[in-house]
Design an enzyme around this catalytic site. Sequence first.
Site, PDB file in Angstrom:
ATOM      1  N   ARG A 156       0.831  -1.208   0.000  1.00  0.00           N
ATOM      2  CA  ARG A 156       0.000   0.000   0.000  1.00  0.00           C
ATOM      3  C   ARG A 156       0.866   1.259   0.000  1.00  0.00           C
ATOM      4  O   ARG A 156       0.453   2.308  -0.488  1.00  0.00           O
ATOM      5  CB  ARG A 156      -0.942   0.010   1.204  1.00  0.00           C
ATOM      6  N   SER A 187      -7.573   3.047   5.406  1.00  0.00           N
ATOM      7  CA  SER A 187      -7.205   1.666   5.091  1.00  0.00           C
ATOM      8  C   SER A 187      -6.505   1.575   3.741  1.00  0.00           C
ATOM      9  O   SER A 187      -5.821   0.609   3.459  1.00  0.00           O
ATOM     10  CB  SER A 187      -8.447   0.756   5.129  1.00  0.00           C
ATOM     11  N   GLU A 200     -20.439   1.078  -1.801  1.00  0.00           N
ATOM     12  CA  GLU A 200     -19.582   0.546  -2.860  1.00  0.00           C
ATOM     13  C   GLU A 200     -20.235   0.570  -4.238  1.00  0.00           C
ATOM     14  O   GLU A 200     -19.567   0.800  -5.252  1.00  0.00           O
ATOM     15  CB  GLU A 200     -19.139  -0.885  -2.526  1.00  0.00           C
TER      16      GLU A 200
END
Lengths: 321, 304
Positions: free
Chosen positions: A17, A44, A65
């Site tokens: 990430r 996140s 989403e």
Amino acid sequence: MSILDTSIADQPRYDCRDAYVETLAELAHADHRIVGVVNDSVGSSKLNSFRKAFPDRLINVGIAEQDMVGVASGLANGGRIPFVSAASCFLTGRALEQIKADVAYSNANVKLCGMSPGVAYGELGPTHHSIEDIAWLRAIANLTVIVPADPVETAAALRWAAASDGPVFIRVSRMSVPKVYADDYEFRLGRAITVRSGDDVTLISNGTVLWRALAAAEQLAAEGISARVLSMPTVKPLDVDAVVEAARETAGIVTAEEAVTGGGLGGAVAETVVQHHPARVSILGIPEFAPTGSAGYLLDRYGLSPEGIADSARQLLKTSS
Amino acid sequence: MTLTVEHTTMPVLGRLPIHSSRAEQVAHIAEVARQIRIQDLKLVHHAGAGHIGGDFSAIDILATLYGAVLDITPDTVTDHERDRFILSKGHVAGALYTTLAAFGFLPVEELATFLKPESALNGHPNRRKVAGVEANTGPLGHGLPVAVGHALSAKLDVSLRRTYVLVGDGELQEGSNWEAMMAASQYQLDRLTVIVDRNRLQQGATTKETNDLDPLPDKAMAFGFAVVEVNGHDHGELLDVLSAVPFRPGKPTFVIAHTHKGHPISFMSNNVAWHHRVPDAAEFRQALTELEAVGRPRYDREPS
């Protein structure tokens, strides 16, 4: 690519990430069309610094989403290049129809970044595991599916995705991995990379499991077994030639991935082998809803450890001779 | 069954010059809508499939948008700064294709291929095959989020281009619409207009019997929209409202267009059986007779 002097297992580990957010910022600086789209997943996805640098260009639709992916498609219609960043389990599970209709079928220039995929969420359990994502998305036409193995490949795949026109899904790992590639690695779509040569058996892997396959090859080498290791970052389109070559030149293939055993990389390899050059194939992955355990524990439990992968290779060689 | 030339004779009426009077515009839209219905009736009858009830409830809205509201012409259909129209209720693709043909985006002859093997004119619209289609819709609840995304792109561009999306009322039972409405309000997308084709019927029953949407205006207001209700078959009302948005600075607009499925055919109008029923020969003739009986408006000048 690199053939390391010391064991890959002893190399420093990286959270992909970090490479993701660093590369995204670099791309966004160079191209004003690039925007981030998130479902409250700023933390996140490690996108706090991106939000600071580009406050208007990080679109947070909230915990929604389906809307997130539809919005990304609309942004692409308006000429933007959206990078959707969300936990892979929710991105692909909750918004699967939007990925199919709004992105792939509509041919929208959207980059879907599945964060913390596989069993990265460990103890949070199967609701948060994303082991089905590759199988689901591989079934959708006009969608490229990429599973990078380390921070270098994550960055390279992102650069490739930003420069390409069309729908792409990229997994971005959370579980720390050693570097497999040299810093000048360049991603090439649909091309396998022979990260270790060998003639006895072939290990095909990607994502967080690739270094484990390399470590398995080291163990096998100590026993005099020469294992070829193919890195397969592009699950779709698959490098058919590399798979057929492995089927022809070695005694069999072990696939190892952080995903279900049906329909993912293993499925893609098996489909190819069956149609082009029948050979023994062992598919390693997670065939069920996993029990409680950390990501590392779960990978080991399902034979995705260096030892487990080496065992599968030995088994395959034993039964094929 | 093959389509003969007789079945695809709709004239390309196009748009009136921008300086035309409101009365001229309204009369023109009414005539285009009538022609679109005649052509759409032929389309469904001869294809042996389609959603004529929903087509006819939406045609006046489509004719008004393409006739006098949207800043899109066949020449500017790929311009970055064009207005966007997204048909979320993708099952009325027949109405969209016919409308696009009436305004010159699609050759009228191509309508004869509707639903035929390999035709670009699928049962639901495909932007990769038909110029003027902005999103591949069909599954319900997809168009509104896409429209929000486009409106966001316009806002990022500091552009005045507008986004219109037509949703069915039954379609609003999909939760994704409400996710999108929250985001539209949060981002103050006042150049986004949601038009609801409020015909109060879904596939097999009324919305009230199924999953009642009322009080719909209150719900939309609570989600941060400026809400306007219109007669969805009154071209003057539609023209006035759809060209006047936004009504409240910073707020997206929610236009509830009250319509009847199958309007204005006597035996189809407001009849749930006509969601996707196909007219037989006698019904086809009667519907055609009714549509042809509506007086043609007169023009003082030729349409451009």
